[in-house]
Scaffold this active site. Structure first.
Site, PDB file in Angstrom:
ATOM      1  N   SER A 239       5.707  -5.114  -4.035  1.00  0.00           N
ATOM      2  CA  SER A 239       4.630  -5.099  -5.119  1.00  0.00           C
ATOM      3  C   SER A 239       5.158  -5.175  -6.531  1.00  0.00           C
ATOM      4  O   SER A 239       6.056  -4.417  -6.478  1.00  0.00           O
ATOM      5  CB  SER A 239       3.332  -4.361  -4.724  1.00  0.00           C
ATOM      6  OG  SER A 239       2.470  -4.147  -5.927  1.00  0.00           O
ATOM      7  N   TYR A 252      -0.227   3.822  -3.265  1.00  0.00           N
ATOM      8  CA  TYR A 252       0.148   2.412  -2.839  1.00  0.00           C
ATOM      9  C   TYR A 252       1.423   2.116  -3.660  1.00  0.00           C
ATOM     10  O   TYR A 252       2.249   1.565  -2.995  1.00  0.00           O
ATOM     11  CB  TYR A 252      -1.083   1.517  -3.124  1.00  0.00           C
ATOM     12  CG  TYR A 252      -0.632   0.125  -3.075  1.00  0.00           C
ATOM     13  CD1 TYR A 252      -1.167  -0.522  -1.891  1.00  0.00           C
ATOM     14  CD2 TYR A 252      -0.309  -0.878  -3.861  1.00  0.00           C
ATOM     15  CE1 TYR A 252      -0.688  -1.822  -1.591  1.00  0.00           C
ATOM     16  CE2 TYR A 252      -0.230  -2.053  -3.662  1.00  0.00           C
ATOM     17  CZ  TYR A 252      -0.302  -2.609  -2.312  1.00  0.00           C
ATOM     18  OH  TYR A 252      -0.170  -3.865  -2.308  1.00  0.00           O
TER      19      TYR A 252
END
Length: 345
Positions: A239, A252
């Protein structure tokens, strides 16, 4: 030195200084003129109507994609595409397969929807059979299976929790029974929930994110590696948050940074066996992840800060996974984190 020579030297120096001052004055006047010219441009722009200054999203894809403002919607986790007001674009109608993955047997975790669904479809279009590992989004998984089969390939659905190493071993075993081998593993399953401060993160919540996003990749890779042959590969979903961090996604982002390091380390470990390991690092992508995480008001501007001015659609990410999976394209690429972020860096 005679007085005459000294006088001449002083005159020469004074002349030189005078010339330098003239040059400096000329440069200052020139810069002032540039400033005034730009001021006039700025005033002209400021006088334009607000509608002419609106930022428009960049459309450079197969079709026109949704752009902010995005729907202010909230759906329950883990999130179903069928519940979204604006459905993600995943079918990549402009993408033509060319047999890059003919005869391959593949696993895509989190393959029921979003990026995973788009990847599964393109893998099938390139000739691969696909095992879809997912949590419990049965409705979405059945739709993905239908799409894979429409491409003329086999698809098996395997529901379960990647936090459980026994389930991961069973998922690989079922894939081997169905397809007879395994060539590519795509680790894509993930958990995400925003939090504005570290005080809002309980140990239980941090653990859930870590065990799903990092342990899940570890368990699946460990189960798959003994069955991958030379030329096989693993592709992890990283990500942009793992590259840049995110104050509202501390846990995250931490897991995604770990996934990037895991990718590079595993690539080094498996290179002698001829198995490539890479990752794709997406920017903001329109999937059920978003309305199942962000408050509705924050969704409105989702993706607007990228240079593209909008979130990506899953079908804009899936070709990157095909590229990394296909030996014809990426046989000399391993340990790479490929950013597909809508912005540089």
């Amino acid at each position: 030195m005679s007085k005459n020579k000294e006088a001449k030297k002083e005159a020469k120096t004074e002349g030189k200084n005078k010339d330098e001052r003239k040059q400096a004055e000329a440069t200052a006047r020139k810069q002032g003129a540039i400033q005034r010219e730009q001021d006039q441009r700025d005033e002209a722009v400021a006088g334009q109507s607000s509608s002419s200054k609106e930022k428009h999203a960049m459309q450079a894809g197969q079709r026109k994609y949704p752009e902010p403002p995005m729907p202010e919607q909230r759906i329950g986790k883990p999130g179903l595409e069928g519940d979204m007001e604006v459905r993600p674009a995943f079918s990549a109608p402009g993408y033509r397969g060319s047999g890059k993955l003919d005869g391959f047997a593949t696993i895509v975790t989190g393959g029921d929807s979003g990026i995973g669904r788009a990847v599964a479809i393109l893998f099938a279009r390139e000739g691969a059979d696909v095992a879809i590992v997912y949590l419990n989004e049965h409705e979405d998984a059945e739709e993905t299976k239908r799409c894979v089969q429409a491409e003329g390939k086999r698809c098996v659905l395997i529901p379960g929790d990647v936090k459980d190493p026994a389930f991961c071993r069973d998922a690989v075993g079922e894939t081997l029974r169905e397809f007879g081998k395994l060539d590519v593993l795509v680790n894509n399953a993930a958990f995400q929930e925003h939090a504005e401060s570290i005080e809002d993160l309980s140990e239980e919540r941090f653990d859930e994110t870590l065990r799903t996003n990092v342990y899940g990749y570890f368990h699946m890779a460990k189960a798959a590696v003994p069955h991958l042959k030379e030329g096989g590969s693993i592709i992890n979903s990283g990500s942009v948050t793992g590259l840049r961090g995110s104050g509202g996604l501390i846990d995250y982002s931490t897991t995604k940074g770990a996934i990037h390091a895991f990718t590079m380390s595993l690539a080094s470990s498996l290179a002698p066996r001829g198995i490539r390991v890479n990752a794709v690092a997406p920017g903001p992508v329109w999937t059920p992840f978003n309305p199942a995480d962000k408050p509705p008001k924050e969704l409105k501007a989702f993706g607007a800060k990228t240079l593209m001015g909008r979130p990506a659609q899953p079908e804009e990410l899936s070709p990157a996974y095909v590229f990394l999976a296909a030996p014809a394209c990426a046989s000399y690429i391993t340990g790479m984190i490929l950013p597909v972020t809508g912005s540089p860096g």
